[in-house]
Motif scaffolding. Structure first.
Motif, PDB file in Angstrom:
ATOM      1  N   ALA A  15       0.853  -1.190   0.000  1.00 36.31           N
ATOM      2  CA  ALA A  15       0.000   0.000   0.000  1.00 36.31           C
ATOM      3  C   ALA A  15       0.887   1.238   0.000  1.00 36.31           C
ATOM      4  O   ALA A  15       1.773   1.379   0.839  1.00 36.31           O
ATOM      5  N   THR A  17      -0.567   4.416  -0.355  1.00 33.81           N
ATOM      6  CA  THR A  17      -1.399   5.549   0.034  1.00 33.81           C
ATOM      7  C   THR A  17      -2.160   5.200   1.301  1.00 33.81           C
ATOM      8  O   THR A  17      -2.705   4.116   1.426  1.00 33.81           O
ATOM      9  N   ASP A  18      -2.192   6.126   2.230  1.00 39.45           N
ATOM     10  CA  ASP A  18      -2.973   5.953   3.446  1.00 39.45           C
ATOM     11  C   ASP A  18      -4.189   6.866   3.321  1.00 39.45           C
ATOM     12  O   ASP A  18      -4.128   8.041   3.649  1.00 39.45           O
ATOM     13  N   SER A  19      -5.268   6.315   2.793  1.00 40.76           N
ATOM     14  CA  SER A  19      -6.472   7.116   2.592  1.00 40.76           C
ATOM     15  C   SER A  19      -7.124   7.416   3.929  1.00 40.76           C
ATOM     16  O   SER A  19      -7.369   6.516   4.722  1.00 40.76           O
ATOM     17  N   ASN A  20      -7.387   8.670   4.157  1.00 40.90           N
ATOM     18  CA  ASN A  20      -8.043   9.092   5.391  1.00 40.90           C
ATOM     19  C   ASN A  20      -9.255   9.923   5.007  1.00 40.90           C
ATOM     20  O   ASN A  20      -9.137  11.128   4.794  1.00 40.90           O
ATOM     21  N   PRO A  21     -10.445   9.311   4.913  1.00 41.21           N
ATOM     22  CA  PRO A  21     -11.615  10.074   4.490  1.00 41.21           C
ATOM     23  C   PRO A  21     -12.019  11.153   5.489  1.00 41.21           C
ATOM     24  O   PRO A  21     -12.762  12.061   5.147  1.00 41.21           O
ATOM     25  N   THR A  25     -10.576  18.684   3.816  1.00 41.23           N
ATOM     26  CA  THR A  25     -11.007  18.923   2.451  1.00 41.23           C
ATOM     27  C   THR A  25     -10.730  20.384   2.140  1.00 41.23           C
ATOM     28  O   THR A  25     -11.099  21.270   2.907  1.00 41.23           O
ATOM     29  N   ASP A  45      -1.918  17.633 -10.564  1.00 48.36           N
ATOM     30  CA  ASP A  45      -2.381  16.412  -9.941  1.00 48.36           C
ATOM     31  C   ASP A  45      -1.156  15.546  -9.662  1.00 48.36           C
ATOM     32  O   ASP A  45      -0.177  15.599 -10.394  1.00 48.36           O
ATOM     33  N   THR A  47      -0.059  11.798  -9.595  1.00 51.18           N
ATOM     34  CA  THR A  47      -0.479  10.459 -10.002  1.00 51.18           C
ATOM     35  C   THR A  47       0.745   9.555 -10.000  1.00 51.18           C
ATOM     36  O   THR A  47       1.803   9.939 -10.506  1.00 51.18           O
TER      37      THR A  47
END
Length: 56
Positions: A15, A17-21, A25, A45, A47
């Motif tokens: 992994a 990326t550590d997605s933190n919803p 924002t 961006d 990518t």
């Protein structure tokens, strides 16, 4: 002669990326801008593309 056969091991998924919803924002600062020429609005961006030996 003996054939030295071995199973090919799969690479483990890593992994990157550590997605933190619940993270922050940020506002869209360009939503009301309508460019009428070049170099009036720049965007970018990040990518990542996976290659067999590295990420680009």
């Amino acid at each position: 002669m003996s054939a030295q056969l071995a199973a090919k091991r799969r690479r483990r998924f890593v992994a990157t990326t550590d997605s933190n919803p619940d993270g922050p924002t940020f506002p869209n600062l360009a939503k009301d801008i309508v460019p009428s020429g070049t170099n009036q609005l720049w965007v970018s961006d990040i990518t990542y593309g996976a290659l067999p030996t590295r990420f680009i």
